[in-house]
Design a protein around this motif. Structure first.
Motif, PDB file in Angstrom:
ATOM      1  N   ASP A  41      43.391  21.731  49.368  1.00 59.77           N
ATOM      2  CA  ASP A  41      42.184  21.794  50.184  1.00 59.77           C
ATOM      3  C   ASP A  41      40.947  21.652  49.290  1.00 59.77           C
ATOM      4  O   ASP A  41      41.024  21.774  48.066  1.00 59.77           O
ATOM      5  N   GLU A 195      42.741  20.560  59.266  1.00 57.93           N
ATOM      6  CA  GLU A 195      41.644  21.313  58.672  1.00 57.93           C
ATOM      7  C   GLU A 195      40.512  20.389  58.246  1.00 57.93           C
ATOM      8  O   GLU A 195      39.331  20.745  58.352  1.00 57.93           O
ATOM      9  N   LYS A 198      38.443  19.570  61.292  1.00 59.66           N
ATOM     10  CA  LYS A 198      37.566  20.691  61.622  1.00 59.66           C
ATOM     11  C   LYS A 198      36.376  20.739  60.675  1.00 59.66           C
ATOM     12  O   LYS A 198      35.238  20.966  61.092  1.00 59.66           O
ATOM     13  N   TRP A 199      36.659  20.527  59.384  1.00 56.13           N
ATOM     14  CA  TRP A 199      35.601  20.572  58.369  1.00 56.13           C
ATOM     15  C   TRP A 199      34.581  19.463  58.604  1.00 56.13           C
ATOM     16  O   TRP A 199      33.370  19.698  58.530  1.00 56.13           O
TER      17      TRP A 199
END
Length: 207
Positions: A41, A195, A198-199
């Motif tokens: 990430d 993710e 979403k980011w």
């Protein structure tokens, strides 16, 4: 005469500051590579550094305009581009810099290749096809591959026109690079993909 000297001193100081921003970025990246943390990430410490660097560089740009070679020298101009390229949590700043870079590239005051990479990077984060295929990420097969682009033949034609190798050749180079840097495949690609979406919405790349 004194005013001219002071202006020159200011530009030297600004040049030094921009290079320092770039060096901090690369130092942290090297540390993350050594710890095997690059490739998962978006590292929280790296995100904070990128945002902070963008804030400082934005203040500089608001003061002197885009840091062109004639203003701050080649090294600082290239350093500014790297800071911009890594400011992925600041889409408005990156878009602003792209517009400014387009102007100074047309005036032959900045490296046109920097505009190529920045244009592709912004397109990728906006979930639009790249024009030159400069941006890569892990694909569903666990291979590092170019992010979506419009057409391979067109991409290679554009790459050739600006002196780049073929996309196929660059893909092999990028795969060797991540292997040499010990960048590991994310443990859960599907989770990472969700993710990332979403980011991108959170920071303003997509809606």
């Amino acid at each position: 005469m004194r005013n001219i000297k002071n202006i020159r001193m200011d530009y030297r100081g600004i040049s030094k500051k921009i290079i320092e921003l770039k060096n901090k970025d690369l130092e942290l990246r090297d540390a993350l590579i050594k710890d095997g943390q690059l490739g998962e990430d978006y590292n929280e410490e790296m995100e904070k550094l990128h945002n902070r660097n963008a804030e400082i560089l934005n203040e500089i740009i608001d003061t002197i305009g885009y840091p062109t070679i004639d203003k701050v020298g080649k090294e600082a101009s290239e350093s500014a581009w790297l800071v911009i390229q890594h400011s992925i949590g600041q889409p408005n700043f990156m878009r602003k810099c792209k517009k400014l870079l387009e102007i100074v590239v047309n005036e032959k005051k900045a490296n046109p290749m920097n505009l190529v990479y920045l244009t592709d990077r912004i397109a990728s984060f906006e979930e639009k096809p790249q024009l030159f295929g400069t941006q890569f990420d892990w694909d569903e097969n666990g291979q590092l591959s170019p992010k979506p682009f419009d057409d391979l033949t067109k991409v290679n034609r554009r790459r050739k026109s600006i002196g780049l190798n073929t996309l196929e050749e660059q893909t092999e180079i990028m795969r060797r690079r991540v292997k040499n840097e010990n960048q590991s495949l994310p443990t859960d690609l599907e989770k990472r993909k969700k993710e990332l979406k979403k980011w991108k919405r959170r920071v303003g790349w997509t809606k």
